[in-house]
Design a protein around this motif. Structure first.
Motif, PDB file in Angstrom:
ATOM      1  N   ARG A  52       6.582  -5.534 -12.748  1.00  0.00           N
ATOM      2  CA  ARG A  52       5.141  -5.667 -12.857  1.00  0.00           C
ATOM      3  C   ARG A  52       4.446  -4.482 -12.212  1.00  0.00           C
ATOM      4  O   ARG A  52       4.796  -4.070 -11.119  1.00  0.00           O
ATOM      5  N   ARG A  53       3.468  -3.987 -12.907  1.00  0.00           N
ATOM      6  CA  ARG A  53       2.736  -2.839 -12.397  1.00  0.00           C
ATOM      7  C   ARG A  53       1.877  -3.273 -11.210  1.00  0.00           C
ATOM      8  O   ARG A  53       1.177  -4.268 -11.266  1.00  0.00           O
ATOM      9  N   GLY A  54       1.936  -2.519 -10.168  1.00  0.00           N
ATOM     10  CA  GLY A  54       1.120  -2.783  -8.987  1.00  0.00           C
ATOM     11  C   GLY A  54       1.756  -3.737  -7.991  1.00  0.00           C
ATOM     12  O   GLY A  54       1.138  -4.064  -6.979  1.00  0.00           O
ATOM     13  N   ALA A  55       2.995  -4.231  -8.265  1.00  0.00           N
ATOM     14  CA  ALA A  55       3.625  -5.153  -7.328  1.00  0.00           C
ATOM     15  C   ALA A  55       3.907  -4.463  -5.994  1.00  0.00           C
ATOM     16  O   ALA A  55       3.682  -5.033  -4.921  1.00  0.00           O
ATOM     17  N   HIS A  56       4.407  -3.218  -6.083  1.00  0.00           N
ATOM     18  CA  HIS A  56       4.687  -2.479  -4.842  1.00  0.00           C
ATOM     19  C   HIS A  56       3.405  -2.200  -4.074  1.00  0.00           C
ATOM     20  O   HIS A  56       3.373  -2.299  -2.844  1.00  0.00           O
ATOM     21  N   ARG A  57       2.335  -1.916  -4.801  1.00  0.00           N
ATOM     22  CA  ARG A  57       1.072  -1.645  -4.119  1.00  0.00           C
ATOM     23  C   ARG A  57       0.543  -2.897  -3.441  1.00  0.00           C
ATOM     24  O   ARG A  57       0.014  -2.841  -2.333  1.00  0.00           O
ATOM     25  N   ARG A  58       0.727  -4.059  -4.098  1.00  0.00           N
ATOM     26  CA  ARG A  58       0.255  -5.292  -3.483  1.00  0.00           C
ATOM     27  C   ARG A  58       1.069  -5.632  -2.237  1.00  0.00           C
ATOM     28  O   ARG A  58       0.529  -6.160  -1.264  1.00  0.00           O
ATOM     29  N   ARG A  59       2.363  -5.332  -2.258  1.00  0.00           N
ATOM     30  CA  ARG A  59       3.151  -5.561  -1.058  1.00  0.00           C
ATOM     31  C   ARG A  59       2.693  -4.662   0.083  1.00  0.00           C
ATOM     32  O   ARG A  59       2.641  -5.075   1.235  1.00  0.00           O
ATOM     33  N   ARG A  60       2.326  -3.433  -0.226  1.00  0.00           N
ATOM     34  CA  ARG A  60       1.826  -2.533   0.818  1.00  0.00           C
ATOM     35  C   ARG A  60       0.492  -3.025   1.356  1.00  0.00           C
ATOM     36  O   ARG A  60       0.219  -2.910   2.542  1.00  0.00           O
ATOM     37  N   GLU A  61      -0.350  -3.576   0.466  1.00  0.00           N
ATOM     38  CA  GLU A  61      -1.631  -4.081   0.927  1.00  0.00           C
ATOM     39  C   GLU A  61      -1.443  -5.259   1.874  1.00  0.00           C
ATOM     40  O   GLU A  61      -2.205  -5.432   2.824  1.00  0.00           O
ATOM     41  N   ARG A  62      -0.423  -6.092   1.600  1.00  0.00           N
ATOM     42  CA  ARG A  62      -0.213  -7.240   2.466  1.00  0.00           C
ATOM     43  C   ARG A  62       0.295  -6.832   3.841  1.00  0.00           C
ATOM     44  O   ARG A  62       0.111  -7.565   4.810  1.00  0.00           O
ATOM     45  N   THR A  63       0.933  -5.695   3.954  1.00  0.00           N
ATOM     46  CA  THR A  63       1.464  -5.254   5.241  1.00  0.00           C
ATOM     47  C   THR A  63       0.465  -4.428   6.037  1.00  0.00           C
ATOM     48  O   THR A  63       0.756  -4.100   7.185  1.00  0.00           O
ATOM     49  N   ARG A  64      -0.687  -4.069   5.469  1.00  0.00           N
ATOM     50  CA  ARG A  64      -1.666  -3.280   6.206  1.00  0.00           C
ATOM     51  C   ARG A  64      -2.379  -4.149   7.232  1.00  0.00           C
ATOM     52  O   ARG A  64      -2.567  -5.347   7.032  1.00  0.00           O
ATOM     53  N   GLY A  65      -2.830  -3.521   8.321  1.00  0.00           N
ATOM     54  CA  GLY A  65      -3.592  -4.216   9.331  1.00  0.00           C
ATOM     55  C   GLY A  65      -5.080  -4.193   8.990  1.00  0.00           C
ATOM     56  O   GLY A  65      -5.507  -3.776   7.916  1.00  0.00           O
ATOM     57  N   LEU A  66      -5.880  -4.654   9.966  1.00  0.00           N
ATOM     58  CA  LEU A  66      -7.321  -4.745   9.742  1.00  0.00           C
ATOM     59  C   LEU A  66      -7.942  -3.379   9.511  1.00  0.00           C
ATOM     60  O   LEU A  66      -8.682  -3.175   8.547  1.00  0.00           O
ATOM     61  N   TRP A  67      -7.620  -2.407  10.370  1.00  0.00           N
ATOM     62  CA  TRP A  67      -8.264  -1.105  10.269  1.00  0.00           C
ATOM     63  C   TRP A  67      -7.752  -0.321   9.078  1.00  0.00           C
ATOM     64  O   TRP A  67      -8.529   0.361   8.396  1.00  0.00           O
ATOM     65  N   ALA A  68      -6.456  -0.417   8.796  1.00  0.00           N
ATOM     66  CA  ALA A  68      -5.927   0.262   7.614  1.00  0.00           C
ATOM     67  C   ALA A  68      -6.488  -0.347   6.335  1.00  0.00           C
ATOM     68  O   ALA A  68      -6.800   0.367   5.372  1.00  0.00           O
ATOM     69  N   ASP A  69      -6.651  -1.658   6.312  1.00  0.00           N
ATOM     70  CA  ASP A  69      -7.223  -2.311   5.141  1.00  0.00           C
ATOM     71  C   ASP A  69      -8.696  -1.934   4.981  1.00  0.00           C
ATOM     72  O   ASP A  69      -9.180  -1.722   3.864  1.00  0.00           O
ATOM     73  N   ALA A  70      -9.415  -1.847   6.100  1.00  0.00           N
ATOM     74  CA  ALA A  70     -10.824  -1.443   6.032  1.00  0.00           C
ATOM     75  C   ALA A  70     -10.972  -0.013   5.536  1.00  0.00           C
ATOM     76  O   ALA A  70     -11.835   0.297   4.708  1.00  0.00           O
ATOM     77  N   TRP A  71     -10.103   0.885   6.012  1.00  0.00           N
ATOM     78  CA  TRP A  71     -10.152   2.274   5.541  1.00  0.00           C
ATOM     79  C   TRP A  71      -9.795   2.365   4.070  1.00  0.00           C
ATOM     80  O   TRP A  71     -10.356   3.184   3.331  1.00  0.00           O
ATOM     81  N   TYR A  72      -8.866   1.539   3.622  1.00  0.00           N
ATOM     82  CA  TYR A  72      -8.497   1.514   2.203  1.00  0.00           C
ATOM     83  C   TYR A  72      -9.696   1.114   1.334  1.00  0.00           C
ATOM     84  O   TYR A  72      -9.926   1.672   0.259  1.00  0.00           O
ATOM     85  N   ASP A  73     -10.478   0.139   1.809  1.00  0.00           N
ATOM     86  CA  ASP A  73     -11.656  -0.285   1.056  1.00  0.00           C
ATOM     87  C   ASP A  73     -12.783   0.736   1.136  1.00  0.00           C
ATOM     88  O   ASP A  73     -13.507   0.953   0.157  1.00  0.00           O
ATOM     89  N   LEU A  74     -12.937   1.372   2.294  1.00  0.00           N
ATOM     90  CA  LEU A  74     -14.020   2.336   2.455  1.00  0.00           C
ATOM     91  C   LEU A  74     -13.823   3.548   1.557  1.00  0.00           C
ATOM     92  O   LEU A  74     -14.795   4.086   1.007  1.00  0.00           O
ATOM     93  N   ARG A  75     -12.595   3.997   1.417  1.00  0.00           N
ATOM     94  CA  ARG A  75     -12.342   5.174   0.590  1.00  0.00           C
ATOM     95  C   ARG A  75     -12.694   4.938  -0.868  1.00  0.00           C
ATOM     96  O   ARG A  75     -12.943   5.900  -1.601  1.00  0.00           O
ATOM     97  N   ARG A  76     -12.725   3.697  -1.289  1.00  0.00           N
ATOM     98  CA  ARG A  76     -13.027   3.373  -2.686  1.00  0.00           C
ATOM     99  C   ARG A  76     -14.447   2.853  -2.865  1.00  0.00           C
ATOM    100  O   ARG A  76     -14.782   2.348  -3.939  1.00  0.00           O
ATOM    101  N   ASN A  77     -15.252   2.953  -1.831  1.00  0.00           N
ATOM    102  CA  ASN A  77     -16.640   2.513  -1.892  1.00  0.00           C
ATOM    103  C   ASN A  77     -17.541   3.735  -2.070  1.00  0.00           C
ATOM    104  O   ASN A  77     -17.635   4.572  -1.177  1.00  0.00           O
TER     105      ASN A  77
END
Length: 344
Positions: A52-77
């Protein structure tokens, strides 16, 4: 007469005699009967499941912490991107205004007072004959310096007091709550007018101190509520059960998880403090000449007769102030959306 050869396995082909002719072909073997119960070669092994496309990316998203997840969202805003680039440009202008405005902001020519745009002077001249473009660019230094220093001081004082009161509770929490209630009853503009009228000091630091003295209760209340919420989580109770001291729990477990709301509020407060400095300077009680700031420029251009004759002396510093406040507020909204898990 030779006897016929008896075949033990009729289905097996007989070898060709050595004396047979070269052109005589060996009989083809009979095809083996098909077993209806046997699986076909295609059905023998199950087909490989497509990845499935994006499965590896979703696993990486689940392992990110609060600040890494926030930076991931900010870069795409896109709101964060635009506001951050604009703020970086404003900070660069505040640090090195001579990069885009090489003239002296205090060099004036009364013969050009209230003059319109001219070659090399694209914003015209003010009532003293000073270049409006140069003073607008150099005014970013004082206005942004007041806002940044006041925000850091407010976050430090309010965050420390509110965090300690929320973590330890007891009488310290009660005293802080009553003190913050008293400060919330004092309008910050009125308190600044009274304090600065008594001090009568020049420079940016009196304005910074009065903003910190009247603005810390907001940061303290946010920090207190956030620490109380984090203190009740299971990982804090587990650390306490394992024998961790109060200092270690506060520094290693509580503060990293409670600082996000304070950062959001202080980011939005940056734009508010830029406008507050301009308001105090406009009222003649904040920054004073010869200090160059947007509030001072708006105060000098507030004469109705001058504005009717030369509206550019007010429009350009007011536009720079509005864009700066808007950029900081947009940045604060983007950071709030990224750090608030309820908005995901």
């Amino acid at each position: 007469m030779p006897e016929p050869t008896v075949r033990s396995h009729p289905e097996e082909p007989q070898p060709v005699p050595s004396g047979a002719g070269a052109g005589t072909a060996a009989p083809a073997p009979a095809p083996a009967p098909e077993d209806p119960g046997a699986a076909s070669p295609k059905e023998a092994a199950p087909a490989a499941r497509p990845r499935r496309r994006g499965a590896h990316r979703r696993r990486r998203e689940r392992t990110r912490g609060l600040w890494a997840d926030a930076w991931y969202d900010l870069r795409r805003n896109p709101v964060f991107t635009v506001s951050a680039l604009l703020i970086l440009f404003l900070l660069a202008v505040a640090v090195r205004p001579e990069l885009i405005a090489s003239r002296d902001p205090l060099s004036c020519d009364l013969g050009r007072a209230l003059g319109g745009p001219a070659p090399g002077h694209w914003f015209g001249f003010d009532a003293q004959g000073c270049d409006v473009y140069t003073r607008t660019v150099h005014g970013a230094r004082a206005s942004i310096a007041v806002a940044v220093c006041a925000t850091l001081g407010t976050a430090l004082v309010g965050g420390v007091l509110g965090g300690l009161a929320g973590f330890f509770g007891g009488w310290a929490d009660g005293v802080l709550s009553r003190v913050t209630d008293v400060f919330f009853g004092i309008p910050i503009v009125l308190g600044g007018l009274v304090f600065l009228a008594m001090v009568r000091a020049e420079g940016i630091w009196p304005v910074v101190w009065v903003i910190v003295a009247l603005g810390w209760p907001q940061a303290a209340r946010i920090a207190r509520g956030s620490v109380i919420t984090v203190r009740q989580n299971d990982f804090v109770q587990a650390a306490r059960a394992l024998g961790a001291g109060s200092t270690r729990i506060l520094v290693r477990h509580v503060l990293p998880n409670a600082v996000a709301p304070v950062i959001v509020v202080m980011t939005i407060a940056l734009g508010t403090y830029v406008a507050l400095e301009a308001t105090l300077s406009f009222l003649g009680i904040g920054l004073r000449p010869p200090t160059v700031s947007w509030g001072v420029a708006i105060s000098e251009a507030s004469d109705g007769m001058q504005f009717r004759n030369a509206p550019h002396i007010l429009l350009y510093p007011a536009a720079a102030l509005s864009v700066t406040v808007l950029a900081f507020i947009m940045l604060g909204d983007a950071v709030r959306d990224a750090l608030d898990p309820k908005l995901r």
